[in-house]
Write a protein that holds these residues in place. Sequence first.
Motif, PDB file in Angstrom:
ATOM      1  N   UNK A   1      82.228  35.708  68.664  1.00  0.00           N
ATOM      2  CA  UNK A   1      82.987  36.290  67.515  1.00  0.00           C
ATOM      3  C   UNK A   1      83.963  37.196  67.813  1.00  0.00           C
ATOM      4  N   UNK A   2      85.324  36.951  67.421  1.00  0.00           N
ATOM      5  CA  UNK A   2      86.390  37.982  67.809  1.00  0.00           C
ATOM      6  C   UNK A   2      85.917  39.691  66.859  1.00  0.00           C
ATOM      7  N   UNK A   3      84.992  39.316  65.850  1.00  0.00           N
ATOM      8  CA  UNK A   3      84.702  40.298  65.204  1.00  0.00           C
ATOM      9  C   UNK A   3      83.417  41.072  65.681  1.00  0.00           C
ATOM     10  N   UNK A   4      83.061  40.966  66.755  1.00  0.00           N
ATOM     11  CA  UNK A   4      81.777  41.528  67.507  1.00  0.00           C
ATOM     12  C   UNK A   4      82.288  42.754  68.068  1.00  0.00           C
ATOM     13  N   UNK A   5      81.966  44.036  67.332  1.00  0.00           N
ATOM     14  CA  UNK A   5      82.394  45.387  67.761  1.00  0.00           C
ATOM     15  C   UNK A   5      81.055  46.094  68.084  1.00  0.00           C
ATOM     16  N   UNK A   6      81.130  46.237  69.616  1.00  0.00           N
ATOM     17  CA  UNK A   6      80.127  46.779  70.031  1.00  0.00           C
ATOM     18  C   UNK A   6      79.492  48.419  69.643  1.00  0.00           C
ATOM     19  N   UNK A   7      80.590  49.171  69.383  1.00  0.00           N
ATOM     20  CA  UNK A   7      80.486  50.258  68.905  1.00  0.00           C
ATOM     21  C   UNK A   7      79.832  50.335  67.349  1.00  0.00           C
ATOM     22  N   UNK A   8      80.550  49.518  66.621  1.00  0.00           N
ATOM     23  CA  UNK A   8      79.852  49.223  65.281  1.00  0.00           C
ATOM     24  C   UNK A   8      78.436  48.858  65.223  1.00  0.00           C
TER      25      UNK A   8
ATOM     26  N   UNK B   1      72.367  22.635  46.662  1.00  0.00           N
ATOM     27  CA  UNK B   1      72.448  23.023  48.056  1.00  0.00           C
ATOM     28  C   UNK B   1      73.761  23.608  48.542  1.00  0.00           C
ATOM     29  N   UNK B   2      73.819  24.572  49.333  1.00  0.00           N
ATOM     30  CA  UNK B   2      74.887  25.062  49.899  1.00  0.00           C
ATOM     31  C   UNK B   2      74.370  25.264  51.574  1.00  0.00           C
ATOM     32  N   UNK B   3      75.315  24.954  52.573  1.00  0.00           N
ATOM     33  CA  UNK B   3      75.095  25.178  54.007  1.00  0.00           C
ATOM     34  C   UNK B   3      76.194  25.730  54.387  1.00  0.00           C
ATOM     35  N   UNK B   4      75.978  27.180  55.032  1.00  0.00           N
ATOM     36  CA  UNK B   4      77.103  27.930  55.391  1.00  0.00           C
ATOM     37  C   UNK B   4      76.680  28.141  56.925  1.00  0.00           C
ATOM     38  N   UNK B   5      78.028  28.196  57.643  1.00  0.00           N
ATOM     39  CA  UNK B   5      77.739  28.419  59.183  1.00  0.00           C
ATOM     40  C   UNK B   5      78.968  28.957  59.947  1.00  0.00           C
ATOM     41  N   UNK B   6      78.611  29.812  60.791  1.00  0.00           N
ATOM     42  CA  UNK B   6      79.678  30.672  61.350  1.00  0.00           C
ATOM     43  C   UNK B   6      80.283  29.646  62.500  1.00  0.00           C
ATOM     44  N   UNK B   7      81.494  29.819  62.474  1.00  0.00           N
ATOM     45  CA  UNK B   7      82.371  29.206  63.361  1.00  0.00           C
ATOM     46  C   UNK B   7      82.072  29.351  64.758  1.00  0.00           C
ATOM     47  N   UNK B   8      81.869  30.682  65.220  1.00  0.00           N
ATOM     48  CA  UNK B   8      81.532  31.096  66.505  1.00  0.00           C
ATOM     49  C   UNK B   8      79.875  31.311  66.656  1.00  0.00           C
ATOM     50  N   UNK B   9      79.301  30.701  66.159  1.00  0.00           N
ATOM     51  CA  UNK B   9      77.681  30.998  66.185  1.00  0.00           C
ATOM     52  C   UNK B   9      77.357  30.658  67.724  1.00  0.00           C
TER      53      UNK B   9
ATOM     54  N   UNK C   1      82.167  26.314  56.410  1.00  0.00           N
ATOM     55  CA  UNK C   1      82.252  27.109  57.777  1.00  0.00           C
ATOM     56  C   UNK C   1      83.003  28.351  57.828  1.00  0.00           C
ATOM     57  N   UNK C   2      82.251  29.274  58.213  1.00  0.00           N
ATOM     58  CA  UNK C   2      82.848  30.513  58.212  1.00  0.00           C
ATOM     59  C   UNK C   2      83.797  31.040  59.297  1.00  0.00           C
ATOM     60  N   UNK C   3      84.856  31.159  59.074  1.00  0.00           N
ATOM     61  CA  UNK C   3      85.870  31.248  60.355  1.00  0.00           C
ATOM     62  C   UNK C   3      85.679  32.595  61.096  1.00  0.00           C
ATOM     63  N   UNK C   4      85.920  32.381  62.402  1.00  0.00           N
ATOM     64  CA  UNK C   4      85.680  33.377  63.044  1.00  0.00           C
ATOM     65  C   UNK C   4      84.321  34.317  63.355  1.00  0.00           C
TER      66      UNK C   4
END
Length: 282
Positions: free
Chosen positions: A172-179, A221-229, A251-254
């Motif tokens: 994921x481009x949102x993976x922030x190591x410091x955070x 029922x709702x199924x949600x999934x990360x695009x970059x899982x 699908x959860x973008x990014x």
Amino acid sequence: MTTLCTSIVTFDEVELCVEMYGEQRDPPVLLIAGMSASMLWWPGEVCEAIASSGFFVIRYDQRDTGRSTSFPLGRPGYSTHDLAADALRICDSLGLRSAHVVGHSLGSGIASILAIDHPDRLRSVTLLGATTGARDLPSGTGTFPDLPDDLESRVAAIDYLLEDTRACDGLSPRFDEDRMRQFITLDVDRADDIAATISNPPAMEFTRPRHGDLGTVAIPSLVMHGEMDSIFPVAHGEAVARLIPDAAFVMLPGAGHTLLTVDQEDFTTPLLRHLRAAERRR
């Protein structure tokens, strides 16, 4: 929005730490976290957003996480059915006959047990980061770290969990190591027994629903999934949605596997739409 309270639910020598947001008179939403994940993996701002939209939100530390009961290392002595029963006990302790249940990863498996075996207790079910476990689904790309030699070491635990989360969310481009390190440090410092948190949940007995499978789910029922899982590519979530009659798929973008890489509105907007629709059908 203010947290109503943090309380301890006790039964059979097990204590579960529970935290609630919103007004208890509102429709309840029970959040079930993934493997080795305390309630903190449901971010407080997400809980507040759901509660401020007119729902009573409940998150909790599962066994061997956070401030709930820890078991001897390597001997958890519980199963996924026990964890499903824990969710019902929490609802019972709050006088809730039924609740909307939202599960993440392992929590989706627990939510599935509830939806199949106890449909009368659920107003709806939402599965995030779920899989059918079918062998023909694509493999994940994450490389998981080896367990540290010293499970009692705070530093080793933080480093291990950071790399474990990278394996889940690293695409994921949102993976922030410091955070992520700051969050994991908070989670480790809050845990009563981080060694048990790391080692015991994978050693539990994994059981299947007793009264059917995903094809028998008959509640909204709702199924949600990360695009970059990085653990379960999107095809896993799509397969889950195909099995559940009339399930919606988002699908959860990014996003990676965990909610820490999900844009809050991408998650809460479809979730709230689903919860409100389920309430209208009651």
